[in-house]
Scaffold this active site. Structure first.
Site, mmCIF file in Angstrom:
data_model
loop_
_atom_site.group_PDB
_atom_site.id
_atom_site.type_symbol
_atom_site.label_atom_id
_atom_site.label_comp_id
_atom_site.label_asym_id
_atom_site.label_seq_id
_atom_site.Cartn_x
_atom_site.Cartn_y
_atom_site.Cartn_z
ATOM 1 N N THR A 1 0.854 -1.196 0.000
ATOM 2 C CA THR A 1 0.000 0.000 0.000
ATOM 3 C C THR A 1 0.886 1.241 0.000
ATOM 4 O O THR A 1 2.082 1.156 -0.295
ATOM 5 C CB THR A 1 -0.996 -0.032 1.183
ATOM 6 O OG1 THR A 1 -1.957 1.008 1.022
ATOM 7 C CG2 THR A 1 -0.307 0.133 2.529
ATOM 8 N N ASN A 2 0.338 2.407 0.296
ATOM 9 C CA ASN A 2 1.111 3.653 0.301
ATOM 10 C C ASN A 2 0.669 4.530 1.463
ATOM 11 O O ASN A 2 -0.208 4.148 2.231
ATOM 12 C CB ASN A 2 0.948 4.368 -1.045
ATOM 13 C CG ASN A 2 -0.511 4.675 -1.333
ATOM 14 O OD1 ASN A 2 -1.152 5.431 -0.630
ATOM 15 N ND2 ASN A 2 -1.051 4.041 -2.372
#
Ligand code: CTP
Ligand code: CA
Length: 226
Positions: free
Chosen positions: A33-34
């Site tokens: 993810t980020n």
């Protein structure tokens, strides 16, 4: 205490907002993810609802608080977000793509937990579909707004994305600046249109940025009704 627009100028308009960071699964307990918090997209959804719009928020992973009066659809991956957005694109008047969509996902999604083995593990990733670009290609009456998160040459890359993805506006933010971008409550953005830089905003709360951006959007939607 902040002042926000009180007019109901988006009454009767269907607004689609995406927010948060997509999660791309490796196995049942792990994902890529980020740093996106979803706060910018949630602020936009709230600001649009306050102006009378019928708002649907497509939310990937987020830490933002739910917004009352906004229909929120939770998704996980870029692929799920694409599907959720396309389903609602035809009937939308305005689409704002504030989500941080993963550019790559694991080629293989293991159905059981990956066991540790060798000293090194190489992950193979493949490109996800560019949702904004897909919307740009299929654009009819919709007013399309994208974001561009950059750490250098903001204007150059923002204008490139605006043209490449057929957007009406691009909101550029320099995520290397303190007080901007991922996981903070404030943002520093520059708004770009076909003609170049439209407005350069100072550091503001994300809710204020949302309001200022909607003011630009509403003006332009009036000028060129879809
Ligand atoms: N976007 C999207 N689908 C993707 C990747 C990005 O819809 N698979 C959208 C984002 O929601 C954002 C815009 O495209 O509105 C720009 O995202 P950004 O990451 O800044 O640009 P990219 O085109 O992905 O290019 P790069 O990451 O290489 O700068
Ligand atoms: Ca990207």
């Amino acid at each position: 205490q902040q002042w926000f627009a009180q007019s109901r100028e988006l009454e009767g308009k269907k607004v689609l907002v995406t927010a948060g960071g997509t999660m791309e699964r490796l196995d049942p307990v792990r994902y890529l993810t980020n740093d996106s918090s979803g706060k910018m997209g949630f602020a936009l959804a709230e600001a649009a609802a306050n102006r009378g719009a019928d708002v649907t928020l497509i939310a990937a992973r987020t830490t933002a608080a739910p917004v009352a009066g906004v229909n929120t659809v939770h998704v996980e991956s870029a692929e799920e977000m694409l599907e959720a957005v396309l389903e609602r694109y035809e009937s939308a008047d305005l689409v704002i793509k504030a989500a941080a969509v993963a550019d790559y996902r694991p080629v293989v999604k293991a159905s059981t937990k990956i066991k540790k083995g060798n000293e090194k593990l190489v992950l193979e990733l493949e490109r996800t579909t560019d949702i904004l670009q897909t919307l740009g290609e299929r654009k009819k009456h919709q007013f399309l707004v994208g974001f561009a998160a950059e750490t250098e040459q903001l204007a150059h890359y923002a204008m490139d994305k605006l043209r490449r993805k057929n957007c009406d506006l691009i909101v550029g933010n320099d995520v290397s600046q303190a007080g901007a971008g991922f996981n903070v409550d404030t943002n520093i953005v520059q708004i770009f249109g076909e003609e170049g830089l439209v407005e350069s905003l100072p550091v503001l709360s994300k809710r204020e940025v949302a309001d200022r951006l909607l003011t630009q959007i509403v003006q332009r939607m009036k000028a060129a009704p879809g």
